[in-house]
Design a protein around this motif. Structure first.
Motif, PDB file in Angstrom:
ATOM      1  N   GLY A 137       5.291   3.124  -7.557  1.00 55.18           N
ATOM      2  CA  GLY A 137       5.053   3.215  -8.981  1.00 55.18           C
ATOM      3  C   GLY A 137       6.299   2.093 -10.005  1.00 55.18           C
ATOM      4  O   GLY A 137       6.640   2.287 -10.760  1.00 55.18           O
ATOM      5  N   ALA A 138       7.037   1.291  -8.801  1.00 61.89           N
ATOM      6  CA  ALA A 138       8.115   1.178  -9.510  1.00 61.89           C
ATOM      7  C   ALA A 138       7.799  -0.948  -9.570  1.00 61.89           C
ATOM      8  O   ALA A 138       7.541  -1.112  -8.675  1.00 61.89           O
ATOM      9  CB  ALA A 138       9.790   1.066  -9.377  1.00 61.89           C
ATOM     10  N   PRO A 139       8.464  -1.707 -10.339  1.00 60.51           N
ATOM     11  CA  PRO A 139       8.233  -3.374 -10.271  1.00 60.51           C
ATOM     12  C   PRO A 139       9.240  -3.715  -8.989  1.00 60.51           C
ATOM     13  O   PRO A 139      10.464  -2.725  -8.488  1.00 60.51           O
ATOM     14  CB  PRO A 139       8.805  -3.781 -10.892  1.00 60.51           C
ATOM     15  CG  PRO A 139       9.581  -2.846 -12.167  1.00 60.51           C
ATOM     16  CD  PRO A 139       8.979  -1.706 -11.448  1.00 60.51           C
ATOM     17  N   THR A 140       9.269  -4.693  -8.427  1.00 57.76           N
ATOM     18  CA  THR A 140      10.226  -5.105  -6.967  1.00 57.76           C
ATOM     19  C   THR A 140      10.993  -6.136  -7.549  1.00 57.76           C
ATOM     20  O   THR A 140      11.014  -6.831  -8.833  1.00 57.76           O
ATOM     21  CB  THR A 140       9.552  -5.503  -5.652  1.00 57.76           C
ATOM     22  OG1 THR A 140       8.796  -6.463  -6.125  1.00 57.76           O
ATOM     23  CG2 THR A 140       8.688  -4.491  -5.179  1.00 57.76           C
ATOM     24  N   VAL A 141      11.899  -6.376  -7.596  1.00 52.67           N
ATOM     25  CA  VAL A 141      12.971  -7.564  -7.674  1.00 52.67           C
ATOM     26  C   VAL A 141      13.973  -8.168  -7.249  1.00 52.67           C
ATOM     27  O   VAL A 141      13.712  -7.760  -5.889  1.00 52.67           O
ATOM     28  CB  VAL A 141      14.376  -7.004  -8.334  1.00 52.67           C
ATOM     29  CG1 VAL A 141      13.865  -6.202 -10.172  1.00 52.67           C
ATOM     30  CG2 VAL A 141      14.505  -6.042  -8.202  1.00 52.67           C
ATOM     31  N   ALA A 178     -10.186  -2.952  -7.498  1.00 51.57           N
ATOM     32  CA  ALA A 178      -9.650  -3.375  -6.408  1.00 51.57           C
ATOM     33  C   ALA A 178      -9.373  -1.917  -5.968  1.00 51.57           C
ATOM     34  O   ALA A 178      -8.665  -2.108  -5.252  1.00 51.57           O
ATOM     35  CB  ALA A 178      -8.357  -3.506  -6.950  1.00 51.57           C
ATOM     36  N   VAL A 179     -10.561  -1.313  -5.272  1.00 53.61           N
ATOM     37  CA  VAL A 179     -10.989  -0.518  -4.518  1.00 53.61           C
ATOM     38  C   VAL A 179     -10.435  -0.596  -2.665  1.00 53.61           C
ATOM     39  O   VAL A 179     -11.718  -1.611  -2.596  1.00 53.61           O
ATOM     40  CB  VAL A 179     -12.328   0.600  -4.777  1.00 53.61           C
ATOM     41  CG1 VAL A 179     -12.333   1.256  -3.284  1.00 53.61           C
ATOM     42  CG2 VAL A 179     -11.965   1.107  -5.680  1.00 53.61           C
ATOM     43  N   TYR A 180      -9.648   0.439  -2.376  1.00 53.31           N
ATOM     44  CA  TYR A 180      -9.473  -0.190  -0.498  1.00 53.31           C
ATOM     45  C   TYR A 180      -8.484   1.373  -0.028  1.00 53.31           C
ATOM     46  O   TYR A 180      -7.923   1.475  -0.402  1.00 53.31           O
ATOM     47  CB  TYR A 180      -8.802  -1.581  -0.365  1.00 53.31           C
ATOM     48  CG  TYR A 180      -6.970  -1.888  -0.816  1.00 53.31           C
ATOM     49  CD1 TYR A 180      -6.373  -0.978   0.330  1.00 53.31           C
ATOM     50  CD2 TYR A 180      -6.925  -1.763  -1.765  1.00 53.31           C
ATOM     51  CE1 TYR A 180      -4.987  -0.784  -0.266  1.00 53.31           C
ATOM     52  CE2 TYR A 180      -5.507  -2.001  -2.819  1.00 53.31           C
ATOM     53  CZ  TYR A 180      -4.676  -1.195  -1.562  1.00 53.31           C
ATOM     54  OH  TYR A 180      -3.902  -1.265  -1.850  1.00 53.31           O
ATOM     55  N   ALA A 181      -8.714   0.849   1.146  1.00 54.90           N
ATOM     56  CA  ALA A 181      -8.145   2.634   1.969  1.00 54.90           C
ATOM     57  C   ALA A 181      -7.360   1.618   2.649  1.00 54.90           C
ATOM     58  O   ALA A 181      -7.717   0.326   3.471  1.00 54.90           O
ATOM     59  CB  ALA A 181      -9.600   3.237   3.083  1.00 54.90           C
ATOM     60  N   PHE A 182      -6.082   2.778   3.381  1.00 61.21           N
ATOM     61  CA  PHE A 182      -4.804   2.127   4.264  1.00 61.21           C
ATOM     62  C   PHE A 182      -4.565   3.429   4.572  1.00 61.21           C
ATOM     63  O   PHE A 182      -5.094   4.460   4.513  1.00 61.21           O
ATOM     64  CB  PHE A 182      -3.678   1.585   3.107  1.00 61.21           C
ATOM     65  CG  PHE A 182      -3.117   2.841   1.748  1.00 61.21           C
ATOM     66  CD1 PHE A 182      -2.356   3.563   2.189  1.00 61.21           C
ATOM     67  CD2 PHE A 182      -4.219   2.538   0.739  1.00 61.21           C
ATOM     68  CE1 PHE A 182      -1.348   4.085   1.687  1.00 61.21           C
ATOM     69  CE2 PHE A 182      -3.491   4.153  -0.013  1.00 61.21           C
ATOM     70  CZ  PHE A 182      -2.275   4.301   0.354  1.00 61.21           C
ATOM     71  N   ASP A 183      -3.909   2.695   6.211  1.00 57.16           N
ATOM     72  CA  ASP A 183      -3.544   4.435   6.648  1.00 57.16           C
ATOM     73  C   ASP A 183      -2.689   4.725   5.913  1.00 57.16           C
ATOM     74  O   ASP A 183      -1.722   3.913   5.592  1.00 57.16           O
ATOM     75  CB  ASP A 183      -3.098   3.182   7.866  1.00 57.16           C
ATOM     76  CG  ASP A 183      -4.856   3.143   8.433  1.00 57.16           C
ATOM     77  OD1 ASP A 183      -5.374   3.341   8.375  1.00 57.16           O
ATOM     78  OD2 ASP A 183      -4.325   2.080   9.748  1.00 57.16           O
ATOM     79  N   VAL A 184      -1.763   5.715   6.737  1.00 49.08           N
ATOM     80  CA  VAL A 184      -0.731   6.566   5.923  1.00 49.08           C
ATOM     81  C   VAL A 184      -0.713   7.146   7.211  1.00 49.08           C
ATOM     82  O   VAL A 184      -1.757   7.651   8.573  1.00 49.08           O
ATOM     83  CB  VAL A 184      -0.913   7.488   5.051  1.00 49.08           C
ATOM     84  CG1 VAL A 184      -1.351   6.619   3.964  1.00 49.08           C
ATOM     85  CG2 VAL A 184      -2.597   8.674   5.482  1.00 49.08           C
ATOM     86  N   ALA A 185       0.559   7.984   7.359  1.00 44.40           N
ATOM     87  CA  ALA A 185       0.972   9.121   8.280  1.00 44.40           C
ATOM     88  C   ALA A 185       0.686  10.544   7.012  1.00 44.40           C
ATOM     89  O   ALA A 185       0.847  10.638   6.480  1.00 44.40           O
ATOM     90  CB  ALA A 185       2.471   8.913   8.874  1.00 44.40           C
ATOM     91  N   ILE A 186       1.126  11.442   8.168  1.00 44.40           N
ATOM     92  CA  ILE A 186       0.668  12.699   7.311  1.00 44.40           C
ATOM     93  C   ILE A 186       2.109  13.311   7.706  1.00 44.40           C
ATOM     94  O   ILE A 186       3.075  14.055   8.376  1.00 44.40           O
ATOM     95  CB  ILE A 186       0.148  13.628   7.960  1.00 44.40           C
ATOM     96  CG1 ILE A 186      -1.851  13.153   7.474  1.00 44.40           C
ATOM     97  CG2 ILE A 186       0.073  15.323   6.976  1.00 44.40           C
ATOM     98  CD1 ILE A 186      -1.714  12.615   6.363  1.00 44.40           C
ATOM     99  N   VAL A 187       2.735  13.522   6.805  1.00 40.48           N
ATOM    100  CA  VAL A 187       4.482  13.695   6.850  1.00 40.48           C
ATOM    101  C   VAL A 187       4.732  15.274   5.868  1.00 40.48           C
ATOM    102  O   VAL A 187       4.426  15.045   4.691  1.00 40.48           O
ATOM    103  CB  VAL A 187       5.461  12.680   6.495  1.00 40.48           C
ATOM    104  CG1 VAL A 187       7.317  13.167   6.439  1.00 40.48           C
ATOM    105  CG2 VAL A 187       5.066  11.525   7.347  1.00 40.48           C
ATOM    106  N   ARG A 194       4.124  -2.747   1.587  1.00 36.94           N
ATOM    107  CA  ARG A 194       2.949  -3.096   0.065  1.00 36.94           C
ATOM    108  C   ARG A 194       2.828  -1.882  -0.142  1.00 36.94           C
ATOM    109  O   ARG A 194       2.549  -1.317  -1.614  1.00 36.94           O
ATOM    110  CB  ARG A 194       1.915  -3.359   0.032  1.00 36.94           C
ATOM    111  CG  ARG A 194       0.464  -3.987  -0.506  1.00 36.94           C
ATOM    112  CD  ARG A 194      -0.428  -3.921  -0.096  1.00 36.94           C
ATOM    113  NE  ARG A 194      -1.835  -4.460  -1.124  1.00 36.94           N
ATOM    114  CZ  ARG A 194      -2.449  -4.872  -1.911  1.00 36.94           C
ATOM    115  NH1 ARG A 194      -1.024  -6.024  -2.480  1.00 36.94           N
ATOM    116  NH2 ARG A 194      -3.233  -4.834  -3.469  1.00 36.94           N
ATOM    117  N   GLU A 195       1.869  -0.685   0.610  1.00 35.42           N
ATOM    118  CA  GLU A 195       1.746   0.103   0.018  1.00 35.42           C
ATOM    119  C   GLU A 195       2.653   1.748  -0.748  1.00 35.42           C
ATOM    120  O   GLU A 195       2.885   2.576  -1.337  1.00 35.42           O
ATOM    121  CB  GLU A 195       0.892   1.061   1.298  1.00 35.42           C
ATOM    122  CG  GLU A 195      -0.127   0.668   1.069  1.00 35.42           C
ATOM    123  CD  GLU A 195      -1.337   0.369   0.207  1.00 35.42           C
ATOM    124  OE1 GLU A 195      -1.000   0.903  -1.107  1.00 35.42           O
ATOM    125  OE2 GLU A 195      -2.555  -0.733   0.036  1.00 35.42           O
TER     126      GLU A 195
END
Length: 88
Positions: free
Chosen positions: A84-88, A58-67, A77-78
């Protein structure tokens, strides 16, 4: 816009991010952010080689900001995946 390549470890499903040396890390802050399309293509090529070796899926690239010098996800989503935690 900078981008990061992500995947899941094939054996465990853990979310990982690619560094420019071809290694995978679990913290987004440790990933390599590709500053342009050429750098992104180079990272994607490294990632696809890891898929061929059955290391990741499931490889893909996604956009980020540099902070503060580190990649920060822009999409919800990202942000969830990076937490690293589940959503509820």
């Amino acid at each position: 816009m900078p981008s990061v390549v992500t995947a899941n470890i094939l054996r465990t499903g853990a979310v990982v991010y690619l560094k420019d040396d071809g290694t995978w890390v679990e913290k987004l802050a440790d990933a390599t952010a590709a500053p342009d399309a050429d750098a992104r293509a180079r990272l994607e090529k490294l990632a696809l080689a890891a898929v061929e070796r059955s290391e990741v899926t499931a490889v893909y690239a996604f956009d980020v900001a540099i902070v503060d010098g580190h990649p920060t996800p822009l999409s919800v989503r990202e942000k969830i995946r990076a937490a690293g935690a589940p959503t509820v």
